[in-house]
Design a protein around this motif. Structure first.
Motif, mmCIF file in Angstrom:
data_model
loop_
_atom_site.group_PDB
_atom_site.id
_atom_site.type_symbol
_atom_site.label_atom_id
_atom_site.label_comp_id
_atom_site.label_asym_id
_atom_site.label_seq_id
_atom_site.Cartn_x
_atom_site.Cartn_y
_atom_site.Cartn_z
ATOM 1 N N GLY A 152 2.498 -7.472 25.796
ATOM 2 C CA GLY A 152 3.261 -6.475 25.073
ATOM 3 C C GLY A 152 2.502 -5.178 24.845
ATOM 4 O O GLY A 152 1.330 -5.023 25.212
ATOM 5 N N ILE A 153 3.191 -4.252 24.250
ATOM 6 C CA ILE A 153 2.665 -2.908 24.058
ATOM 7 C C ILE A 153 1.457 -2.910 23.119
ATOM 8 O O ILE A 153 0.476 -2.211 23.364
ATOM 9 N N ALA A 154 1.500 -3.694 22.049
ATOM 10 C CA ALA A 154 0.373 -3.744 21.114
ATOM 11 C C ALA A 154 -0.884 -4.239 21.814
ATOM 12 O O ALA A 154 -1.987 -3.729 21.568
ATOM 13 N N PHE A 155 -0.727 -5.216 22.709
ATOM 14 C CA PHE A 155 -1.859 -5.725 23.478
ATOM 15 C C PHE A 155 -2.436 -4.642 24.382
ATOM 16 O O PHE A 155 -3.649 -4.439 24.446
ATOM 17 N N VAL A 156 -1.567 -3.925 25.088
ATOM 18 C CA VAL A 156 -2.030 -2.872 25.995
ATOM 19 C C VAL A 156 -2.732 -1.763 25.219
ATOM 20 O O VAL A 156 -3.775 -1.258 25.628
ATOM 21 N N ALA A 157 -2.193 -1.392 24.061
ATOM 22 C CA ALA A 157 -2.835 -0.371 23.234
ATOM 23 C C ALA A 157 -4.216 -0.841 22.771
ATOM 24 O O ALA A 157 -5.180 -0.069 22.793
ATOM 25 N N ALA A 158 -4.321 -2.109 22.376
ATOM 26 C CA ALA A 158 -5.614 -2.657 21.955
ATOM 27 C C ALA A 158 -6.598 -2.670 23.123
ATOM 28 O O ALA A 158 -7.783 -2.357 22.951
ATOM 29 N N LEU A 159 -6.108 -2.999 24.309
ATOM 30 C CA LEU A 159 -6.968 -3.010 25.484
ATOM 31 C C LEU A 159 -7.453 -1.597 25.826
ATOM 32 O O LEU A 159 -8.640 -1.373 26.045
ATOM 33 N N ASP A 165 -12.888 -8.039 27.396
ATOM 34 C CA ASP A 165 -11.999 -6.999 26.878
ATOM 35 C C ASP A 165 -10.608 -7.559 26.610
ATOM 36 O O ASP A 165 -9.970 -7.235 25.610
ATOM 37 N N LEU A 166 -10.122 -8.397 27.530
ATOM 38 C CA LEU A 166 -8.794 -8.993 27.379
ATOM 39 C C LEU A 166 -8.743 -9.904 26.160
ATOM 40 O O LEU A 166 -7.782 -9.880 25.389
ATOM 41 N N ILE A 167 -9.801 -10.688 25.966
ATOM 42 C CA ILE A 167 -9.859 -11.586 24.806
ATOM 43 C C ILE A 167 -9.893 -10.782 23.510
ATOM 44 O O ILE A 167 -9.174 -11.102 22.549
ATOM 45 N N GLN A 168 -10.702 -9.732 23.472
ATOM 46 C CA GLN A 168 -10.775 -8.894 22.265
ATOM 47 C C GLN A 168 -9.437 -8.207 21.987
ATOM 48 O O GLN A 168 -9.003 -8.128 20.835
ATOM 49 N N ALA A 169 -8.784 -7.727 23.030
ATOM 50 C CA ALA A 169 -7.472 -7.090 22.845
ATOM 51 C C ALA A 169 -6.464 -8.090 22.298
ATOM 52 O O ALA A 169 -5.644 -7.744 21.437
ATOM 53 N N GLU A 170 -6.529 -9.332 22.763
ATOM 54 C CA GLU A 170 -5.642 -10.372 22.249
ATOM 55 C C GLU A 170 -5.913 -10.627 20.767
ATOM 56 O O GLU A 170 -4.982 -10.781 19.972
ATOM 57 N N ARG A 171 -7.182 -10.635 20.387
ATOM 58 C CA ARG A 171 -7.531 -10.828 18.968
ATOM 59 C C ARG A 171 -6.980 -9.691 18.107
ATOM 60 O O ARG A 171 -6.430 -9.917 17.033
ATOM 61 N N VAL A 172 -7.161 -8.467 18.582
ATOM 62 C CA VAL A 172 -6.712 -7.294 17.818
ATOM 63 C C VAL A 172 -5.191 -7.264 17.708
ATOM 64 O O VAL A 172 -4.636 -7.022 16.636
ATOM 65 N N ALA A 173 -4.512 -7.518 18.832
ATOM 66 C CA ALA A 173 -3.046 -7.420 18.868
ATOM 67 C C ALA A 173 -2.355 -8.658 18.308
ATOM 68 O O ALA A 173 -1.193 -8.591 17.916
ATOM 69 N N GLY A 174 -3.061 -9.783 18.299
ATOM 70 C CA GLY A 174 -2.445 -11.019 17.825
ATOM 71 C C GLY A 174 -1.642 -11.734 18.890
ATOM 72 O O GLY A 174 -1.013 -12.747 18.624
ATOM 73 N N LYS A 175 -1.643 -11.197 20.105
ATOM 74 C CA LYS A 175 -0.953 -11.835 21.226
ATOM 75 C C LYS A 175 -1.516 -11.275 22.527
ATOM 76 O O LYS A 175 -2.213 -10.263 22.525
ATOM 77 N N ALA A 176 -1.196 -11.951 23.630
ATOM 78 C CA ALA A 176 -1.789 -11.590 24.917
ATOM 79 C C ALA A 176 -0.846 -10.813 25.819
ATOM 80 O O ALA A 176 -1.028 -10.788 27.024
#
Length: 88
Positions: free
Chosen positions: A38-45, A25-36
């Motif tokens: 920040g807020i975009a990462f947490v939203a993707a997760l 899940d963390l890896i996929q969220a990083e792919r979606v957000a473009g970084k590991a």
């Protein structure tokens, strides 16, 4: 100076079900957000591991959560070390 605090139009839910994130899940969220971090990462997760009143929501929709709710949900989904960058 007079400061007037107005209520924002936050997304609100009766129930949010959050499962603990896996490494995948963390890896996929990083792919979606473009970084590991920040807020975009947490939203993707959260879009992967949470159900909002029984529904999955895309990360963009979660940008309307209150900052307090986003922080609490992020901490429920992953260790504080993972989402800690959002709080700084």
């Amino acid at each position: 100076m007079k400061i007037v605090k107005k209520q924002s139009d936050f997304l609100k839910f009766e129930e949010v079900e959050v499962r603990e994130a896996t490494v995948g899940d963390l890896i996929q969220a990083e792919r979606v957000a473009g970084k590991a971090d920040g807020i975009a990462f947490v939203a993707a997760l959260l879009s992967q591991v949470a159900l909002f009143d029984g529904n999955k929501l895309p990360p963009e929709e979660l940008h309307r959560l209150s900052a307090a709710d986003m922080t609490a949900l992020g901490n429920a989904a992953a260790p504080t070390e993972v989402v800690g960058a959002m709080q700084s």
